[in-house]
Design a protein around this motif. Structure first.
Motif, PDB file in Angstrom:
ATOM      1  N   GLU A  37      87.700  50.155  44.825  1.00 36.77           N
ATOM      2  CA  GLU A  37      86.468  50.090  45.654  1.00 36.77           C
ATOM      3  C   GLU A  37      86.030  51.804  45.715  1.00 36.77           C
ATOM      4  O   GLU A  37      84.886  51.895  46.191  1.00 36.77           O
ATOM      5  CB  GLU A  37      86.849  49.383  47.005  1.00 36.77           C
ATOM      6  CG  GLU A  37      86.463  48.008  46.965  1.00 36.77           C
ATOM      7  CD  GLU A  37      86.357  47.476  48.200  1.00 36.77           C
ATOM      8  OE1 GLU A  37      87.401  47.672  49.176  1.00 36.77           O
ATOM      9  OE2 GLU A  37      85.507  46.788  48.693  1.00 36.77           O
ATOM     10  N   THR A  38      86.841  52.557  45.911  1.00 34.92           N
ATOM     11  CA  THR A  38      86.775  53.972  46.114  1.00 34.92           C
ATOM     12  C   THR A  38      86.237  54.607  44.742  1.00 34.92           C
ATOM     13  O   THR A  38      85.819  55.867  45.113  1.00 34.92           O
ATOM     14  CB  THR A  38      87.962  55.004  46.907  1.00 34.92           C
ATOM     15  OG1 THR A  38      88.977  54.853  45.708  1.00 34.92           O
ATOM     16  CG2 THR A  38      88.342  54.051  47.944  1.00 34.92           C
ATOM     17  N   ARG A  39      86.270  54.205  43.674  1.00 30.82           N
ATOM     18  CA  ARG A  39      86.060  54.823  42.480  1.00 30.82           C
ATOM     19  C   ARG A  39      84.400  54.664  42.125  1.00 30.82           C
ATOM     20  O   ARG A  39      83.855  53.478  42.641  1.00 30.82           O
ATOM     21  CB  ARG A  39      87.008  54.394  41.228  1.00 30.82           C
ATOM     22  CG  ARG A  39      88.244  54.527  41.598  1.00 30.82           C
ATOM     23  CD  ARG A  39      89.081  54.180  40.417  1.00 30.82           C
ATOM     24  NE  ARG A  39      90.450  54.402  40.474  1.00 30.82           N
ATOM     25  CZ  ARG A  39      91.478  54.320  39.273  1.00 30.82           C
ATOM     26  NH1 ARG A  39      90.795  53.462  38.104  1.00 30.82           N
ATOM     27  NH2 ARG A  39      92.692  54.159  39.483  1.00 30.82           N
ATOM     28  N   PRO A  40      84.030  55.552  41.315  1.00 29.73           N
ATOM     29  CA  PRO A  40      82.521  55.086  40.788  1.00 29.73           C
ATOM     30  C   PRO A  40      82.936  53.894  39.890  1.00 29.73           C
ATOM     31  O   PRO A  40      83.735  53.762  39.238  1.00 29.73           O
ATOM     32  CB  PRO A  40      82.185  56.479  39.953  1.00 29.73           C
ATOM     33  CG  PRO A  40      83.011  57.540  40.555  1.00 29.73           C
ATOM     34  CD  PRO A  40      84.303  56.863  40.838  1.00 29.73           C
ATOM     35  N   GLY A  41      81.782  53.235  39.963  1.00 30.93           N
ATOM     36  CA  GLY A  41      81.976  51.852  39.376  1.00 30.93           C
ATOM     37  C   GLY A  41      80.734  51.635  38.150  1.00 30.93           C
ATOM     38  O   GLY A  41      79.722  52.136  38.058  1.00 30.93           O
TER      39      GLY A  41
ATOM     40  N   ILE B 274      81.459  46.563  46.170  1.00 30.95           N
ATOM     41  CA  ILE B 274      81.317  47.816  45.697  1.00 30.95           C
ATOM     42  C   ILE B 274      80.054  48.484  45.286  1.00 30.95           C
ATOM     43  O   ILE B 274      79.844  49.230  44.405  1.00 30.95           O
ATOM     44  CB  ILE B 274      82.481  47.978  44.415  1.00 30.95           C
ATOM     45  CG1 ILE B 274      82.303  46.756  43.465  1.00 30.95           C
ATOM     46  CG2 ILE B 274      83.813  48.344  44.694  1.00 30.95           C
ATOM     47  CD1 ILE B 274      81.289  46.804  42.659  1.00 30.95           C
TER      48      ILE B 274
ATOM     49  N   ASN C  16      77.770  49.982  46.451  1.00 31.46           N
ATOM     50  CA  ASN C  16      77.263  51.275  46.993  1.00 31.46           C
ATOM     51  C   ASN C  16      77.797  52.447  45.839  1.00 31.46           C
ATOM     52  O   ASN C  16      77.701  53.642  46.035  1.00 31.46           O
ATOM     53  CB  ASN C  16      77.370  51.823  48.268  1.00 31.46           C
ATOM     54  CG  ASN C  16      76.497  51.041  49.382  1.00 31.46           C
ATOM     55  OD1 ASN C  16      75.326  50.647  49.109  1.00 31.46           O
ATOM     56  ND2 ASN C  16      76.970  50.715  50.273  1.00 31.46           N
ATOM     57  N   LYS C  17      79.025  51.990  45.167  1.00 36.48           N
ATOM     58  CA  LYS C  17      79.784  52.905  44.491  1.00 36.48           C
ATOM     59  C   LYS C  17      79.271  52.734  43.102  1.00 36.48           C
ATOM     60  O   LYS C  17      79.918  53.417  42.020  1.00 36.48           O
ATOM     61  CB  LYS C  17      81.478  52.741  44.607  1.00 36.48           C
ATOM     62  CG  LYS C  17      81.727  52.975  46.148  1.00 36.48           C
ATOM     63  CD  LYS C  17      81.581  54.355  46.108  1.00 36.48           C
ATOM     64  CE  LYS C  17      82.536  55.104  45.481  1.00 36.48           C
ATOM     65  NZ  LYS C  17      82.407  56.586  45.846  1.00 36.48           N
TER      66      LYS C  17
ATOM     67  N   ALA D 270      77.653  53.157  39.543  1.00 38.59           N
ATOM     68  CA  ALA D 270      76.777  54.386  39.078  1.00 38.59           C
ATOM     69  C   ALA D 270      76.195  53.678  37.518  1.00 38.59           C
ATOM     70  O   ALA D 270      75.111  54.403  37.099  1.00 38.59           O
ATOM     71  CB  ALA D 270      77.988  55.298  38.587  1.00 38.59           C
TER      72      ALA D 270
END
Length: 218
Positions: free
Chosen positions: A14-18, A85, A87-88, A90
């Motif tokens: 969840e913390t990584r660019p997706g 996810i 908002n993450k 890309a």
């Protein structure tokens, strides 16, 4: 309808660019990712309302990055805004079956009802190009196989020496019984993608050698 997400380490992803792969069922999303990740994802998820996630470490001579890959089936009511996810995310990779017009129409309808301007990268993949009768890649593929056959190197390919490529009449064309020339199919897809700022490519995820011929002709 609630979404079910599978992941070995959901919190970390969840913390990584997706990167979100989306498309109708059976268009080849899992096959594409299986090739990309060099792992078998064919049985990763079956339910139409599941969202599957997987980590990916990108390593090039220019940069390295840890990203998260997400696969979702298009279905009635699906919204990217409902993903945890969102908002993450890309990049958006839309996949459809070139031999099934309905899968392309579903993507266009979905784009009409969703805001895709948030994505830095927009890509549309027309998969299963091998099922398009008359496509120029068929001729190139047969030429390459004949060349290999002459050198006696068929052991490197999963084909019989007397089988020069995928049959051009296998499957159906994009317009079903109305076999529109492949150049018209490609033109229509490119025009739509251009109008929406999307990069369009054709692929054959299930056959690496056929896909390489497509790459050489593009």
């Amino acid at each position: 309808m609630s979404e079910e997400t599978k992941s070995s380490d959901f919190t970390s992803l969840e913390t990584r660019p997706g990167i979100l792969f989306i498309g109708s069922s059976n268009v080849g999303k899992r096959t594409l990712l299986s090739r990309l990740l060099s792992i078998d994802l064919e049985d990763a998820f079956d339910s139409s309302n599941q969202v599957f996630s997987h980590g990916w470490s990108i390593n090039t001579k220019y940069y390295t990055a840890d990203v998260s890959l997400w696969i979702a089936h298009l279905h009635e009511g699906f919204s990217i805004g409902s993903l945890p996810i969102y908002n993450k995310l890309a990049a958006l990779v839309m996949v459809f079956d070139l031999s099934d017009l309905s899968s392309f129409v579903a993507l266009k309808d979905w784009v009409d009802g969703n805001d895709i301007s948030k994505f830095e990268i927009l890509l549309c993949i027309g998969n299963k190009v091998d099922r398009i009768p008359g496509h120029p890649v068929h001729a190139e593929y047969r030429r390459q196989l004949r060349k290999i056959g002459e050198s006696g190197s068929f052991d490197d390919l999963n084909v019989e020496p007397d089988e020069f490529g995928i049959s051009e009449i296998e499957g159906s064309s994009l317009l079903g019984d109305e076999e529109e020339p492949s150049r018209e199919i490609k033109r229509s897809c490119i025009e739509w993608c251009t109008d929406h700022g999307i990069e369009f490519i054709e692929a054959c995820a299930s056959n690496v050698d056929f896909d390489k011929c497509e790459y050489h002709l593009s």
